[in-house]
Design an enzyme around this catalytic site. Sequence first.
Site, short mmCIF file in Angstrom:
data_model
loop_
_atom_site.label_atom_id
_atom_site.label_comp_id
_atom_site.label_asym_id
_atom_site.label_seq_id
_atom_site.Cartn_x
_atom_site.Cartn_y
_atom_site.Cartn_z
CE LYS A 1 -4.59 3.90 -1.25
NZ LYS A 1 -5.58 3.35 -0.63
N GLY B 1 -11.88 2.82 -6.93
CA GLY B 1 -10.78 2.23 -7.42
C GLY B 1 -9.40 2.12 -6.80
CG HIS B 2 -5.69 0.43 -5.47
ND1 HIS B 2 -5.64 0.62 -4.09
CD2 HIS B 2 -4.56 0.02 -5.92
CE1 HIS B 2 -4.31 0.60 -3.79
NE2 HIS B 2 -3.73 0.23 -4.88
CB THR B 3 -4.40 5.27 -8.05
OG1 THR B 3 -5.73 5.59 -8.37
CG2 THR B 3 -3.38 6.03 -9.12
CG ASP C 1 -9.71 -7.00 -20.56
OD1 ASP C 1 -8.54 -7.42 -20.34
OD2 ASP C 1 -10.52 -7.43 -21.42
CG ASP D 1 -15.52 -8.36 -21.74
OD1 ASP D 1 -15.31 -8.65 -22.89
OD2 ASP D 1 -14.70 -8.03 -20.99
CB CYS E 1 -1.03 0.10 1.11
SG CYS E 1 -2.37 -0.46 0.77
CG ASP F 1 -16.04 -8.24 -25.97
OD1 ASP F 1 -16.19 -9.35 -25.65
OD2 ASP F 1 -15.24 -7.26 -25.45
CG ASP G 1 -13.31 0.10 4.38
OD1 ASP G 1 -13.11 1.60 4.47
OD2 ASP G 1 -13.66 -0.22 5.48
#
Length: 755
Positions: free
Chosen positions: A422, A542-544, A469, A492, A419, A630, A452
């Site tokens: 991040k 999301g997560h960066t 994806d 999709d 983490c 697809d 969370d």
Amino acid sequence: MNRQPAPVLKDLVLIGGGHSHAIVLRMLGMDLIPGLRVTVVARDVHTPYSGMLPGLIAGHYSFDDAHIDLEPLAGFAGARLFHDEAVGLDLAGRAVLCRNRPPVPYDVLSINVGARPSLAVAGAQAQGVPVKPIGALVARWEQLQARVLAASRPLQVAVVGAGAAGIELTLAMQHALRRLLAEAGRADDTPAFHLFGATARILPTHNRRVAAKFMRVLRARGVQVHAGARVCEVTPGEVRIEGGETCAVDEVIWATEAGAPAWPAAAGLAVDGDGFIAVADTLESTSHPGVFAAGDVAAVVNHPREKAGVFAVRQGRPLHANLRRAVRGEPLAPFRPQRAFLSLITTGDRYAVASRGAWSVEGRWVWKWKDWIDRRFMHRFSRLPDMPAEDAADPELVRLAPPEQVQELAGAGMRCAGCGSKVGATILDRVLSRLSPYQRSDVVAGLDALDDAAIERVPDGMLAVRTVDAFPALVDDPYLFGRITANHCLGDIHAMGAEPRSALAIVTVPVGPEEKTEALLRDLLAGVVEALREAETALVGGHTTEGAELTLGLALSGVADPARVLRKRGMQPGNRLLLTAPVGTGTLFAARMRRRSKGRWIAGAVQSMLQSSRGAAGCLAAHGATACTDVTGFGLLGHLLGMARASDVDARLTLSAIPILEGARETVARGYLSSLHPHNARLGRDAAANDGVAGNPIYPIVFDPQTAGGLLASVPGERAGACLQELRALGYDHAADVGSVEPRVQGDPHVHVDP
Ligand SMILES: Cc1cc2nc3c(=O)[nH]c(=O)nc-3n(C[C@H](O)[C@H](O)[C@H](O)COP(=O)(O)OP(=O)(O)OC[C@H]3O[C@@H](n4cnc5c(N)ncnc54)[C@H](O)[C@@H]3O)c2cc1C
């Protein structure tokens, strides 16, 4: 295309890929500046080389002969190419405002957008065809040729502007049309040309002998020269000259003196009396340090010169040198443009006149000489040398940023994992606060909640549909990359006949100073949010994290009615196979990595990848589609094989019916294939009976992995025609019937590929 692994410390933005910037890019590519990110914002990905334009019209050169392709050139320079038009500047915020994407921040800016003929005359805008932008002129030229062929009488063509450009174009068009009509057996129908010039003699900026030579040529070729005739109005079918005289015309080409774009002055840049950006001898704006301009759009206040490509070319080298100095904070050096210059003016029929000061000479050899000079110039951009990638820890970095910052970023390899990698919360908060994702009432807790995880309501009786994806950046523009990735992932959900509802984004950004990371993230997520908005889908979290390269993934969830969900299984013998979008992105981007693709091919592929499959999915369902998928990583054949296996049927694919993106035939035939291609081809070989087509140069396209590809569906035979028609009406122009579904004959399900 990244030849530049060092962290981004500064941004140089080039607006327009004109002659000066083409030279700047080549020179930057020969000697990259570590830590400098270069971005080109270009309205057109192919820059016409003005010297060869009349030859292009006359038919002596192909499109590629006469255009600099910015796509491989930008790649060579390690620059990002944003295919967009600058429409303004935020000089205080140091950002370029674009027509179709978020603002592009800069530390140093250079503008080389050329000029357009001034269309201030009444009716000129509506009725005239300006010689610039040249792309539009070339398209109109093709229409004019068709019109001339279709006309029952010789047309009247007016060219307004009797400078070198107007005269060369007149003679080039006449030469090409004569040949066209002679080939059609209608030599007598060659249009009559009228050349209008406001001054008493033609070619007012050249010596009298040159003007006399051209008067002789124009007369001999039957062109009616109206000298001292200032056109003051253009109406449908007529031009009016000051003094009241009129002339009936069918087509008006506008080649008068250059006019400046309005946005630089509107933004607050100092301009000269005609609106051109006022620059000092260093090519830096007289009002805004760090902003440069060159070529037609610039006015060097101490050395006024006429607007000509030759000056734009000559300014390339000093502009490059001063841009290098500017990003390093070094003093700039002045440049004094030459006074006289050599013009080689053509007569359309491989004959030219050389003019410099009071001197002139003419002949076929002059044309050959010009042809040699022009081709040699163009080879500098089409035959780019192979250059090594740069070192990420280059000691030169300290020339761009304070040593402490460089040291901090160079230690990126030592940055924490887990983490600890991040992206800082403040950066993320600032980025998210500027986004306005699509809001849905069924999202109970989304981005703006402090929980969370996201919470959603799933309607009773519906099925939850999920997909994920992720991949590294395929295109230079993070905003476009965001849109394409979101579109790819949405494919999709659309393919299943489901309704997408929410998305989680997973982003990896390269290490860099806070403001660069923030701008990158903002662009990327703006693209994601826009594509999701089109699909009425909310971004709920999301997560960066920081990493080696920009990567984006999306986890999507949607809902489907159990009675309507479409799966790979369900194909029925007798069904037709419909494909909604052309294939070829894998091979085109493989060629691009090797700088062997053309700008227009990549631009076409990007447009295709941006087209949502949402409308197509609705149409296929309405026409009773029995199965759908697809087309993505496994290629057309891999996905069809998956459908055949799931449905326990055989399928037949017709190679010649497969829609293929422009350029992909060439790149496949030349062997530029995606790194995933061999894997797809192995799978295909095991299972597909390719009835004698394996030797066809196009055959590998069936294994080509697609990004944001179209939908492949089986549709009852009797409804396939109507479905195809409706798909095309919805804008899926390349939708095609590519094969059929058959009963399984023996053994495992097969896909037969017919020529
Ligand atoms: C028919 C014809 C023949 C000519 N022949 C000659 C000749 O033989 N010799 C000569 O010296 N001169 C010639 N000229 C003049 C010459 O074309 C110009 O002087 C020259 O093109 C100027 O070069 P530039 O680099 O300033 O801009 P350009 O060559 O015009 O390039 C500008 C680029 O910027 C891009 N652009 C424009 N606006 C934007 C925007 N807002 N955002 C992003 N990108 C943008 C455009 O796509 C374009 O590619 C000729 C002109 C014409 C029309």
